[in-house]
Design an enzyme around this catalytic site. Structure first.
Site, PDB file in Angstrom:
ATOM      1  N   ASP A  38       3.154   7.972  44.303  1.00 25.38           N
ATOM      2  CA  ASP A  38       3.147   7.424  42.938  1.00 25.38           C
ATOM      3  C   ASP A  38       3.088   8.587  41.942  1.00 25.38           C
ATOM      4  O   ASP A  38       2.678   9.695  42.293  1.00 25.38           O
ATOM      5  CB  ASP A  38       1.934   6.508  42.734  1.00 25.38           C
ATOM      6  N   TYR A 156      16.713  -5.019  33.685  1.00 19.68           N
ATOM      7  CA  TYR A 156      15.787  -5.285  34.805  1.00 19.68           C
ATOM      8  C   TYR A 156      16.419  -6.274  35.785  1.00 19.68           C
ATOM      9  O   TYR A 156      16.426  -6.057  36.996  1.00 19.68           O
ATOM     10  CB  TYR A 156      14.468  -5.842  34.260  1.00 19.68           C
ATOM     11  N   SER A 159      19.111  -4.687  37.711  1.00 22.92           N
ATOM     12  CA  SER A 159      18.605  -3.742  38.719  1.00 22.92           C
ATOM     13  C   SER A 159      18.114  -4.491  39.957  1.00 22.92           C
ATOM     14  O   SER A 159      18.326  -4.054  41.086  1.00 22.92           O
ATOM     15  CB  SER A 159      17.487  -2.863  38.141  1.00 22.92           C
TER      16      SER A 159
HETATM   17  N1  LIG Z   1       4.588  -8.079  38.622  1.00 21.30           N
HETATM   18  C1  LIG Z   1       5.642  -8.881  38.664  1.00 21.30           C
HETATM   19  O1  LIG Z   1       5.700  -9.953  38.036  1.00 21.30           O
HETATM   20  C2  LIG Z   1       6.794  -8.525  39.555  1.00 21.30           C
HETATM   21  C3  LIG Z   1       7.700  -9.538  39.890  1.00 21.30           C
HETATM   22  C4  LIG Z   1       8.793  -9.222  40.658  1.00 21.30           C
HETATM   23  C5  LIG Z   1       8.978  -7.935  41.137  1.00 21.30           C
HETATM   24  N2  LIG Z   1       8.079  -6.979  40.804  1.00 21.30           N
HETATM   25  C6  LIG Z   1       8.337  -5.645  41.329  1.00 21.30           C
HETATM   26  O2  LIG Z   1       7.226  -5.198  42.086  1.00 21.30           O
HETATM   27  C7  LIG Z   1       7.211  -3.779  42.122  1.00 21.30           C
HETATM   28  C8  LIG Z   1       5.800  -3.278  41.844  1.00 21.30           C
HETATM   29  O3  LIG Z   1       5.449  -3.599  40.510  1.00 21.30           O
HETATM   30  P1  LIG Z   1       4.010  -4.105  40.051  1.00 21.30           P
HETATM   31  O4  LIG Z   1       4.182  -5.471  39.513  1.00 21.30           O
HETATM   32  O5  LIG Z   1       3.022  -3.857  41.105  1.00 21.30           O
HETATM   33  O6  LIG Z   1       3.799  -3.158  38.787  1.00 21.30           O
HETATM   34  P2  LIG Z   1       2.783  -1.939  38.527  1.00 21.30           P
HETATM   35  O7  LIG Z   1       3.182  -1.388  37.211  1.00 21.30           O
HETATM   36  O8  LIG Z   1       1.399  -2.404  38.720  1.00 21.30           O
HETATM   37  O9  LIG Z   1       3.127  -0.919  39.694  1.00 21.30           O
HETATM   38  C9  LIG Z   1       4.271  -0.112  39.688  1.00 21.30           C
HETATM   39  C10 LIG Z   1       3.894   1.247  40.223  1.00 21.30           C
HETATM   40  O10 LIG Z   1       5.076   2.056  40.278  1.00 21.30           O
HETATM   41  C11 LIG Z   1       4.715   3.363  39.846  1.00 21.30           C
HETATM   42  N3  LIG Z   1       5.888   4.090  39.396  1.00 21.30           N
HETATM   43  C12 LIG Z   1       6.602   3.904  38.256  1.00 21.30           C
HETATM   44  N4  LIG Z   1       7.578   4.813  38.158  1.00 21.30           N
HETATM   45  C13 LIG Z   1       7.491   5.605  39.259  1.00 21.30           C
HETATM   46  C14 LIG Z   1       8.218   6.735  39.719  1.00 21.30           C
HETATM   47  N5  LIG Z   1       9.238   7.238  39.015  1.00 21.30           N
HETATM   48  N6  LIG Z   1       7.856   7.286  40.904  1.00 21.30           N
HETATM   49  C15 LIG Z   1       6.827   6.803  41.611  1.00 21.30           C
HETATM   50  N7  LIG Z   1       6.083   5.749  41.213  1.00 21.30           N
HETATM   51  C16 LIG Z   1       6.411   5.158  40.047  1.00 21.30           C
HETATM   52  C17 LIG Z   1       3.697   3.132  38.735  1.00 21.30           C
HETATM   53  O11 LIG Z   1       2.924   4.286  38.459  1.00 21.30           O
HETATM   54  C18 LIG Z   1       2.896   1.980  39.313  1.00 21.30           C
HETATM   55  O12 LIG Z   1       1.799   2.454  40.084  1.00 21.30           O
HETATM   56  C19 LIG Z   1       8.260  -3.326  41.103  1.00 21.30           C
HETATM   57  O13 LIG Z   1       9.433  -2.943  41.777  1.00 21.30           O
HETATM   58  C20 LIG Z   1       8.501  -4.576  40.279  1.00 21.30           C
HETATM   59  O14 LIG Z   1       9.774  -4.589  39.689  1.00 21.30           O
HETATM   60  C21 LIG Z   1       6.980  -7.229  40.034  1.00 21.30           C
HETATM   61  C1  LIG Z   2      11.830 -12.996  31.335  1.00 19.28           C
HETATM   62  C2  LIG Z   2      10.949 -11.817  31.249  1.00 19.28           C
HETATM   63  C3  LIG Z   2      10.405 -11.431  32.559  1.00 19.28           C
HETATM   64  C4  LIG Z   2       9.569 -10.182  32.407  1.00 19.28           C
HETATM   65  C5  LIG Z   2       9.031  -9.788  33.709  1.00 19.28           C
HETATM   66  C6  LIG Z   2       8.528  -8.423  33.711  1.00 19.28           C
HETATM   67  C7  LIG Z   2       8.335  -7.801  34.750  1.00 19.28           C
HETATM   68  C8  LIG Z   2       8.629  -8.279  36.047  1.00 19.28           C
HETATM   69  C9  LIG Z   2       8.908  -9.482  36.242  1.00 19.28           C
HETATM   70  C10 LIG Z   2       9.324 -10.051  37.500  1.00 19.28           C
HETATM   71  O1  LIG Z   2      10.165  -9.220  38.230  1.00 19.28           O
HETATM   72  C11 LIG Z   2       9.920 -11.389  37.194  1.00 19.28           C
HETATM   73  C12 LIG Z   2      11.195 -11.285  36.452  1.00 19.28           C
HETATM   74  C13 LIG Z   2      11.701 -12.273  35.759  1.00 19.28           C
HETATM   75  C14 LIG Z   2      11.036 -13.563  35.611  1.00 19.28           C
HETATM   76  C15 LIG Z   2      11.971 -14.592  35.171  1.00 19.28           C
HETATM   77  C16 LIG Z   2      11.769 -15.844  35.431  1.00 19.28           C
HETATM   78  C17 LIG Z   2      10.542 -16.266  36.088  1.00 19.28           C
HETATM   79  C18 LIG Z   2      10.761 -17.272  37.170  1.00 19.28           C
HETATM   80  C19 LIG Z   2       9.474 -17.256  37.964  1.00 19.28           C
HETATM   81  C20 LIG Z   2       9.361 -18.332  38.977  1.00 19.28           C
HETATM   82  O2  LIG Z   2      10.053 -19.360  38.898  1.00 19.28           O
HETATM   83  O3  LIG Z   2       8.534 -18.131  39.862  1.00 19.28           O
END
Ligand SMILES: NC(=O)c1ccc[n+]([C@@H]2O[C@H](COP(=O)([O-])OP(=O)(O)OC[C@H]3O[C@@H](n4cnc5c(N)ncnc54)[C@H](O)[C@@H]3O)[C@@H](O)[C@H]2O)c1
Ligand SMILES: CCCCC/C=C\C=C\[C@H](O)C/C=C\C/C=C\CCCC(=O)O
Length: 271
Positions: A38, A156, A159
């Site tokens: 991290d 996002y 990606s």
């Molecule tokens: N929280 C949500 O609702 C959600 C939903 C769907 C997917 N995700 C995905 O889950 C994964 C983890 O996210 P999270 O929700 O735990 O968020 P978080 O912000 O708590 O954790 C993300 C971690 O990634 C680290 N990070 C960021 N840039 C980095 C880099 N360049 N190199 C190394 N580490 C780096 C951050 O320091 C942090 O510790 C992400 O890929 C996110 O897109 C999250």
């Molecule tokens: C629409 C804004 C979403 C912002 C989310 C930020 C960070 C990470 C999010 C997750 O990766 C989720 C992304 C999009 C969520 C969109 C719809 C939610 C549907 C959830 C469900 O039905 O469980």
């Protein structure tokens, strides 16, 4: 059924949220060693120290590593293998949801897509059975935002769709010689810091994103970590899993393949 016992694991974005919770889960499953990568050094070191107290010094090591820096990321993967004899599992979890300006959009793409692809390819090289490894697994963290079109978070969402497309394509490539499984998990909205840090490209988009988010179930990072353990145990190559609303992991590969076939049928019809 795959077993995490005695496995050597690397988790990116392991200092916080889903990554940190996954680390806690797999230590309970009896892994041999887990390496936490991290950029957040303070929290990563604190987590390492806490987990060493409970599981022993050799079980856990934090390495400050920016996954967008190939040199740092590849060295961390190589070191994990060198220090432990092999590498069994890479979780490409590091991710951001901050797309407030063009520079941030570029960074998001580098972290969420480029680094994940580079890490996957490097890990396959280190794990592959036909090149001295003992096979292994790569779990790529996608999102429900990769399944549906989240317009206010267009980069996002793009990606996370790219993560699914890459995982399916590279994971389907015959892996008899390599014995490496590549899988992805679509995570639903989860209570972590990413939600506080997210910014959209315009203020209007921020408002829209908030609206969308507030209408959906919020789950705990622990539920996601548990779901990822389940998919590790049961998943096949190129399988895609969904973990949302604190429910157990659900495989959705067949449904996605069906949607893909429908797309192909549309193309053939146009021909
Ligand atoms: N929280 C949500 O609702 C959600 C939903 C769907 C997917 N995700 C995905 O889950 C994964 C983890 O996210 P999270 O929700 O735990 O968020 P978080 O912000 O708590 O954790 C993300 C971690 O990634 C680290 N990070 C960021 N840039 C980095 C880099 N360049 N190199 C190394 N580490 C780096 C951050 O320091 C942090 O510790 C992400 O890929 C996110 O897109 C999250
Ligand atoms: C629409 C804004 C979403 C912002 C989310 C930020 C960070 C990470 C999010 C997750 O990766 C989720 C992304 C999009 C969520 C969109 C719809 C939610 C549907 C959830 C469900 O039905 O469980």
């Amino acid at each position: 059924m795959y077993d995490l016992k005695d496995k050597v694991v690397v988790v990116t974005g392991a200092s916080n949220g889903i990554g940190a919770n996954f680390v806690r889960e797999i230590l309970e499953e009896g892994v041999k060693h887990v390496r936490l990568l991290d950029i957040d050094k303070k929290t990563g070191n604190a987590l390492q120290d806490e987990l060493r107290q409970k599981y022993g010094k050799n079980k856990v090591k934090f390495v400050k590593c920016d996954v967008t820096n190939d040199e740092q990321f590849f060295k961390a993967l190589e070191d994990a293998k060198k220090d432990n004899g092999y590498l069994d599992l890479l979780v490409n979890n590091a991710g951001v949801a901050d797309e407030g300006n063009l520079a941030k959009i570029r960074k998001l793409i580098e972290i969420n897509i480029t680094a994940l692809i580079n890490g996957t390819l490097k890990a396959i090289e280190l794990m592959r059975k036909d090149k001295g490894g003992r096979g292994g697994t790569i779990i790529n963290v996608s999102s429900i935002g990769g399944l549906i079109q989240v317009s206010p978070m267009f980069t996002y969402s793009t990606s996370k769709r790219a993560v699914l497309q890459f995982t399916t394509c590279v994971g389907r490539f015959p892996c008899e010689n390599t014995d490496v499984r590549v899988m992805a998990v679509c995570v639903g909205v989860t209570e972590t810091a990413i939600l506080q840090k997210l910014t959209c490209f315009t203020k209007e988009m921020n408002v829209e994103a908030e609206k969308i988010l507030s209408g959906h179930p919020m789950q705990s990072a622990k539920s996601v970590a548990r779901g990822m353990v389940e998919m590790y145990q049961k998943g096949g190559p190129a399988s895609i899993w969904l973990v949302r609303a604190d429910r157990p992991a659900q495989e959705i590969t067949a449904e996605l393949n069906k949607a893909d076939e429908e797309m192909e049928a549309i193309i053939r019809k146009i021909d």
